[in-house]
Design a protein around this motif. Sequence first.
Motif: not given
Length: 361
Positions: A224-231
């Motif tokens: 859940d805490l993985a980020q993609h493009n800062g989100k």
Amino acid sequence: MYNFLLIEDSAEDSDSFKDTVKRLNLQANEEVYHLDVAETYEEGMKKVSENLNGIIVDIKLDGGHSGNEIIREIVERFRVPVAIFTGTPDTELAKDSPIQVYKKGEAKHEEILKELCDTWDTGLFDVLGGTGIIEKAMTKIFWENLYPQINLWKEKKSQGIETEKVLLRYAVSHIQELIDNEVPAYVTEEMYIKPPISPDIKTGSIFQSSKMGLSCIVLSPPCDLAQHNGKFKTNRILVCEIDDHDTVNNSFADKSKKPDHRKKDIEDAIKNNSTSYYHWLPQNTLFEGGYINFRKVITYSPEEFIKKFGNPKVKVQEYFVKNILNRFSAYYARQGQPDFNFKVEAKAIYDKIVSTEENKK
């Protein structure tokens, strides 16, 4: 024998340091210390090595050079204890730097040597030095485990996989496997990584609100805490509050007046055997400790959370995070057995056993 390098352009100061070393060796009736002296900046740069037990650096050196330049070189390239001994303590060290600064005319040479020896004797440099345990372990793992699989990694690379980072993680897992059966029980400081390697919100990161003093641990799943493009993948950060260490311990100790029973109650608490909703975080020099309270679950939007808590204070080591998540999941997945009149049922079973035994007589 401890080998030290003194980088000092003043002949008077270096001779004084040499005299101290000679005196200490005579007192010990053996050569406990060996001191090599570099009289110039250039000579000092050449003699800096991980084969030393400590390096003592003056800040003001010949030709307008600064000992700060040598310190930067050491920090970037070497792993060795360092001390600064200078009359002009104008350093570039960060406030939390482990490098000690000693002022000429105030600090004794013996004090500096003892501090460097004590630092070396911790074993840190035997583990992480240039020829330390990890280097030896990596050599063994390289030749016996990783290099023989080189064709596998060539194939992964051809598939566009970032093999360097994968191999780093893979190598670390091999080191853990290698040492697991060779080391004593954990010391409590091993539970924490301080400062955290990353300022990002991670599972197992511990935060503290500056306004409320509230401490909490992030228990959102790593995915859940993985980020993609800062989100983040999730729109809610799940945390559990951490109850005060001493308050909870006192509550367990107050259950009984007998010393042995009180000790047992506390032991059960820190073993996480006392309740299903508390998980012990040890108190030590890295963190004030506490008990994760699985009953005190809160969620925040990522924006709210960052605004409220800022950067993590400390990170729980991954090995311990898995145990916390297992207990947290078990607490909320628990499902009690439907209630029966157990006394009646137990009596019926007992009566049947007695009746059967009597019939056999």
